[in-house]
Design a protein around this motif. Structure first.
Motif, PDB file in Angstrom:
ATOM      1  N   LEU A 257       0.827  -1.214   0.000  1.00 24.25           N
ATOM      2  CA  LEU A 257       0.000   0.000   0.000  1.00 24.25           C
ATOM      3  C   LEU A 257       0.857   1.259   0.000  1.00 24.25           C
ATOM      4  CD1 LEU A 257      -2.864  -0.985   2.486  1.00 24.25           C
ATOM      5  CD2 LEU A 257      -3.044  -0.668   0.005  1.00 24.25           C
ATOM      6  N   GLY A 258       2.164   1.068   0.092  1.00 29.17           N
ATOM      7  CA  GLY A 258       3.065   2.208  -0.019  1.00 29.17           C
ATOM      8  C   GLY A 258       3.668   2.694   1.281  1.00 29.17           C
ATOM      9  N   LEU A 259       3.419   1.988   2.392  1.00 28.79           N
ATOM     10  CA  LEU A 259       3.981   2.410   3.671  1.00 28.79           C
ATOM     11  C   LEU A 259       5.435   1.980   3.786  1.00 28.79           C
ATOM     12  CD1 LEU A 259       1.035   1.519   6.090  1.00 28.79           C
ATOM     13  CD2 LEU A 259       1.591   3.753   5.118  1.00 28.79           C
ATOM     14  N   ALA A 260       6.185   2.718   4.619  1.00 28.73           N
ATOM     15  CA  ALA A 260       7.576   2.348   4.883  1.00 28.73           C
ATOM     16  C   ALA A 260       7.618   0.954   5.504  1.00 28.73           C
ATOM     17  CB  ALA A 260       8.230   3.364   5.819  1.00 28.73           C
ATOM     18  N   THR A 261       8.723   0.223   5.250  1.00 31.26           N
ATOM     19  CA  THR A 261       8.812  -1.166   5.698  1.00 31.26           C
ATOM     20  C   THR A 261       8.663  -1.287   7.211  1.00 31.26           C
ATOM     21  OG1 THR A 261      10.324  -1.604   3.875  1.00 31.26           O
ATOM     22  CG2 THR A 261      10.191  -3.270   5.592  1.00 31.26           C
ATOM     23  N   ALA A 262       9.320  -0.388   7.971  1.00 31.72           N
ATOM     24  CA  ALA A 262       9.260  -0.454   9.435  1.00 31.72           C
ATOM     25  C   ALA A 262       7.837  -0.227   9.933  1.00 31.72           C
ATOM     26  CB  ALA A 262      10.214   0.569  10.051  1.00 31.72           C
ATOM     27  N   ILE A 263       7.115   0.727   9.313  1.00 30.96           N
ATOM     28  CA  ILE A 263       5.731   1.010   9.719  1.00 30.96           C
ATOM     29  C   ILE A 263       4.828  -0.152   9.333  1.00 30.96           C
ATOM     30  CG2 ILE A 263       3.755   2.540   9.343  1.00 30.96           C
ATOM     31  CD1 ILE A 263       5.759   4.811   8.910  1.00 30.96           C
ATOM     32  N   ALA A 264       5.034  -0.704   8.154  1.00 30.19           N
ATOM     33  CA  ALA A 264       4.236  -1.856   7.716  1.00 30.19           C
ATOM     34  C   ALA A 264       4.433  -3.032   8.668  1.00 30.19           C
ATOM     35  CB  ALA A 264       4.635  -2.251   6.295  1.00 30.19           C
ATOM     36  N   ALA A 265       5.685  -3.233   9.132  1.00 28.79           N
ATOM     37  CA  ALA A 265       5.974  -4.318  10.077  1.00 28.79           C
ATOM     38  C   ALA A 265       5.270  -4.090  11.399  1.00 28.79           C
ATOM     39  CB  ALA A 265       7.478  -4.439  10.292  1.00 28.79           C
ATOM     40  N   ALA A 266       5.244  -2.840  11.864  1.00 33.86           N
ATOM     41  CA  ALA A 266       4.608  -2.517  13.139  1.00 33.86           C
ATOM     42  C   ALA A 266       3.090  -2.728  13.071  1.00 33.86           C
ATOM     43  CB  ALA A 266       4.924  -1.076  13.532  1.00 33.86           C
ATOM     44  N   ILE A 313      10.978  -4.248  18.833  1.00 32.95           N
ATOM     45  CA  ILE A 313      12.013  -5.212  18.440  1.00 32.95           C
ATOM     46  C   ILE A 313      11.870  -5.557  16.960  1.00 32.95           C
ATOM     47  CG2 ILE A 313      12.779  -7.611  18.692  1.00 32.95           C
ATOM     48  CD1 ILE A 313      12.021  -7.345  21.688  1.00 32.95           C
ATOM     49  N   GLN A 314      10.631  -5.842  16.573  1.00 27.64           N
ATOM     50  CA  GLN A 314      10.377  -6.251  15.199  1.00 27.64           C
ATOM     51  C   GLN A 314      10.657  -5.118  14.222  1.00 27.64           C
ATOM     52  OE1 GLN A 314       6.945  -8.851  14.610  1.00 27.64           O
ATOM     53  NE2 GLN A 314       6.273  -7.412  13.036  1.00 27.64           N
ATOM     54  N   ALA A 315      10.215  -3.906  14.596  1.00 31.23           N
ATOM     55  CA  ALA A 315      10.418  -2.762  13.710  1.00 31.23           C
ATOM     56  C   ALA A 315      11.908  -2.477  13.518  1.00 31.23           C
ATOM     57  CB  ALA A 315       9.715  -1.531  14.282  1.00 31.23           C
ATOM     58  N   VAL A 320      16.235  -2.187  10.196  1.00 31.63           N
ATOM     59  CA  VAL A 320      17.693  -2.177  10.034  1.00 31.63           C
ATOM     60  C   VAL A 320      18.124  -3.233   9.023  1.00 31.63           C
ATOM     61  CG1 VAL A 320      19.907  -2.594  11.194  1.00 31.63           C
ATOM     62  CG2 VAL A 320      18.132  -1.254  12.336  1.00 31.63           C
ATOM     63  N   GLY A 321      17.514  -4.424   9.113  1.00 33.94           N
ATOM     64  CA  GLY A 321      17.884  -5.510   8.207  1.00 33.94           C
ATOM     65  C   GLY A 321      17.641  -5.173   6.757  1.00 33.94           C
ATOM     66  N   THR A 322      16.486  -4.561   6.487  1.00 37.21           N
ATOM     67  CA  THR A 322      16.185  -4.213   5.083  1.00 37.21           C
ATOM     68  C   THR A 322      17.033  -3.036   4.603  1.00 37.21           C
ATOM     69  OG1 THR A 322      14.299  -2.891   5.889  1.00 37.21           O
ATOM     70  CG2 THR A 322      13.831  -5.120   5.102  1.00 37.21           C
ATOM     71  N   LYS A 323      17.422  -2.146   5.515  1.00 38.01           N
ATOM     72  CA  LYS A 323      18.328  -1.055   5.139  1.00 38.01           C
ATOM     73  C   LYS A 323      19.682  -1.608   4.710  1.00 38.01           C
ATOM     74  CE  LYS A 323      16.235   2.983   5.836  1.00 38.01           C
ATOM     75  NZ  LYS A 323      16.166   4.035   4.774  1.00 38.01           N
ATOM     76  N   LEU A 324      20.127  -2.632   5.442  1.00 41.24           N
ATOM     77  CA  LEU A 324      21.441  -3.212   5.165  1.00 41.24           C
ATOM     78  C   LEU A 324      21.441  -4.138   3.949  1.00 41.24           C
ATOM     79  CD1 LEU A 324      22.637  -4.037   8.806  1.00 41.24           C
ATOM     80  CD2 LEU A 324      23.481  -2.207   7.317  1.00 41.24           C
ATOM     81  N   PHE A 325      20.360  -4.930   3.832  1.00 41.61           N
ATOM     82  CA  PHE A 325      20.379  -5.988   2.813  1.00 41.61           C
ATOM     83  C   PHE A 325      19.352  -5.802   1.692  1.00 41.61           C
ATOM     84  CE2 PHE A 325      21.711  -7.863   6.900  1.00 41.61           C
ATOM     85  CZ  PHE A 325      23.011  -8.204   6.556  1.00 41.61           C
ATOM     86  N   TYR A 329      14.560  -8.780   1.402  1.00 40.82           N
ATOM     87  CA  TYR A 329      14.809  -9.680   2.533  1.00 40.82           C
ATOM     88  C   TYR A 329      13.887  -9.384   3.728  1.00 40.82           C
ATOM     89  CZ  TYR A 329      19.041 -11.071   0.068  1.00 40.82           C
ATOM     90  OH  TYR A 329      19.921 -11.557  -0.864  1.00 40.82           O
ATOM     91  N   ARG A 330      12.802  -8.635   3.498  1.00 39.71           N
ATOM     92  CA  ARG A 330      11.948  -8.223   4.617  1.00 39.71           C
ATOM     93  C   ARG A 330      11.327  -9.418   5.352  1.00 39.71           C
ATOM     94  NH1 ARG A 330       9.807  -6.748  -0.184  1.00 39.71           N
ATOM     95  NH2 ARG A 330       7.786  -7.607  -0.808  1.00 39.71           N
ATOM     96  N   GLN A 331      10.929 -10.468   4.604  1.00 37.79           N
ATOM     97  CA  GLN A 331      10.311 -11.627   5.266  1.00 37.79           C
ATOM     98  C   GLN A 331      11.352 -12.413   6.059  1.00 37.79           C
ATOM     99  OE1 GLN A 331       7.257 -12.186   5.683  1.00 37.79           O
ATOM    100  NE2 GLN A 331       6.256 -10.924   4.134  1.00 37.79           N
ATOM    101  N   ILE A 332      12.576 -12.490   5.544  1.00 37.87           N
ATOM    102  CA  ILE A 332      13.642 -13.170   6.290  1.00 37.87           C
ATOM    103  C   ILE A 332      13.941 -12.414   7.578  1.00 37.87           C
ATOM    104  CG2 ILE A 332      16.091 -13.806   6.242  1.00 37.87           C
ATOM    105  CD1 ILE A 332      15.785 -14.336   3.256  1.00 37.87           C
ATOM    106  N   MET A 333      13.981 -11.086   7.483  1.00 41.84           N
ATOM    107  CA  MET A 333      14.224 -10.262   8.677  1.00 41.84           C
ATOM    108  C   MET A 333      13.099 -10.446   9.699  1.00 41.84           C
ATOM    109  SD  MET A 333      17.108  -8.808   8.324  1.00 41.84           S
ATOM    110  CE  MET A 333      17.705 -10.188   7.349  1.00 41.84           C
ATOM    111  N   LEU A 334      11.870 -10.608   9.196  1.00 39.65           N
ATOM    112  CA  LEU A 334      10.734 -10.823  10.091  1.00 39.65           C
ATOM    113  C   LEU A 334      10.876 -12.146  10.833  1.00 39.65           C
ATOM    114  CD1 LEU A 334       7.956  -9.913  11.129  1.00 39.65           C
ATOM    115  CD2 LEU A 334       6.931 -11.107   9.184  1.00 39.65           C
TER     116      LEU A 334
END
Length: 371
Positions: A257-266, A313-315, A320-325, A329-334
């Motif tokens: 939907l266009g949200l930032a990865t950290a916000i979507a995770a939260a 913790i999850q956010a 950080v994981g998606t910023k680095l990689f 890799y968002r699902q792996i980081m999750l």
């Protein structure tokens, strides 16, 4: 062999600070050991004989011996000790001395500094002993205890051994000791290990066989599937997996939907929180189920508050994981965030603050504060 032990016993007792009596359990052995013991019992009040009319296995014999010691001899502590001198009588004092230090379950250990197994054993025998003990430690989740399969123990009766259902042990063979040990430790007995020197047999044949490994695995499996703490954790893990699926789905939807990865995770985590609270309340912690509407609302708010830590913790991990990689890799980081950080955090928080099944020294004030 029994004559040597009976003759040695008075010398042993004199060196101890506690009164001891000797109980011999005999399944009408072919060598008629019971006749020798019966003669000793006529001469000495501290010698007792429990004669079983038929062989029912070592576990059954020990269980009957424990019950006899508790009911007929009014024992405060019961010591397991083999009469073939594989256990050294002169090491009994190491276990008995721990009584005065407040210990309730005292283990004669071969696998701590100062303890040993016979040098005469071949590789196969040593391998079975060491590996069998390791499997027991892992299977019963008792990593802090080093020797679970020893037959040299001293157990307090009141509040420990008298809580064990000796009539329904999961094994009538050598593996009985795993059931009793696990039950005593689950009942909260204060444990100590002392080193012992396990001796090679000087007479008779060892009854240890490879099939005992299978019997031990059976006992571990049966004990754990009936262990409320283990069942609760598996329920929690199942609820957590359902929450993960909701979480992962939410992350993907909000991200697309266009949200930032950290916000979507939260946001995905919040959907999982709602699912987790509902399922944990009515299933995982059903014995402490919250039913009143008012308390349900309060506890749900508390649940959300404690889950803020999981969301953060999850956010952080996913962000950080998606910023680095990269976002691919968002699902792996999750998975990393949930499996390694969120799962243990949530389980501790739920048990301490929400359903309060854990009593942690020093945190009683906090548990009262949250109501």
């Amino acid at each position: 062999m029994i004559e040597a032990l009976a003759d040695e016993f008075p010398k042993i007792e004199k060196s101890l600070s506690h009164k001891m009596e000797l109980l011999v359990v005999d399944d009408t052995s072919p060598d008629k050991t019971y006749e020798v013991v019966r003669d000793y019992a006529k001469k000495y009040k501290w010698v007792h004989l429990l004669l079983n009319p038929k062989k029912e296995g070592l576990g059954k014999a020990y269980a009957k011996g424990f019950k006899y010691a508790m009911k007929e001899m009014n024992a405060d502590y019961v010591m397991e000790f083999d009469g073939d001198f594989q256990h050294r009588p002169d090491e009994m004092h190491r276990l008995v001395e721990k009584i005065d230090e407040g210990y309730e379950y005292i283990i004669g250990s071969r696998y701590i500094p100062g303890g040993s197994i016979p040098k005469e054993w071949g590789f196969n025998r040593k391998f079975l002993s060491v590996v069998g003990n390791l499997i027991a430690r892992v299977g019963l989740l008792r990593f802090g205890v080093h020797d679970l399969t020893t037959g040299f123990k001293l157990t307090k009766v009141k509040g420990v051994l008298d809580k064990v259902d000796l009539d329904h042990l999961y094994s009538n063979s050598f593996a009985y000791k795993l059931h009793i040990l696990a039950a005593c430790l689950n009942n909260g007995a204060k444990v100590a290990e002392v080193p012992i020197t396990f001796m090679a047999r000087t007479a008779g044949e060892s009854k240890i066989i490879k099939n005992e490994m299978i019997e031990s695995l059976k006992v571990i499996f049966l004990f754990q599937i009936h262990n409320p703490k283990i069942l609760r954790f598996f329920k929690f893990a199942t609820v957590g997996f359902i929450g993960y699926l909701i979480n992962a789905g939410g992350l993907e939807v909000f991200y697309r939907l266009g949200l930032a990865t950290a916000i979507a995770a939260a946001l995905g985590a919040e959907l999982a929180i709602i699912s987790n609270f509902t399922l944990n309340n009515f299933w995982t912690f059903s014995e402490r189920k919250i039913t009143s509407v008012g308390k349900l609302i309060v506890k749900f708010l508390q649940f959300n508050f404690t889950s803020l830590g999981a969301i953060l913790i999850q956010a952080v991990v996913v962000g950080v994981g998606t910023k680095l990689f990269g976002n691919q890799y968002r699902q792996i980081m999750l998975i990393i965030a949930v499996g390694f950080f969120v799962l243990p955090y949530n389980y501790a928080a739920y048990n301490i603050l929400i359903w309060k099944t854990w009593k942690i020294p020093g945190l009683g004030w906090l548990q009262k504060l949250v109501g």
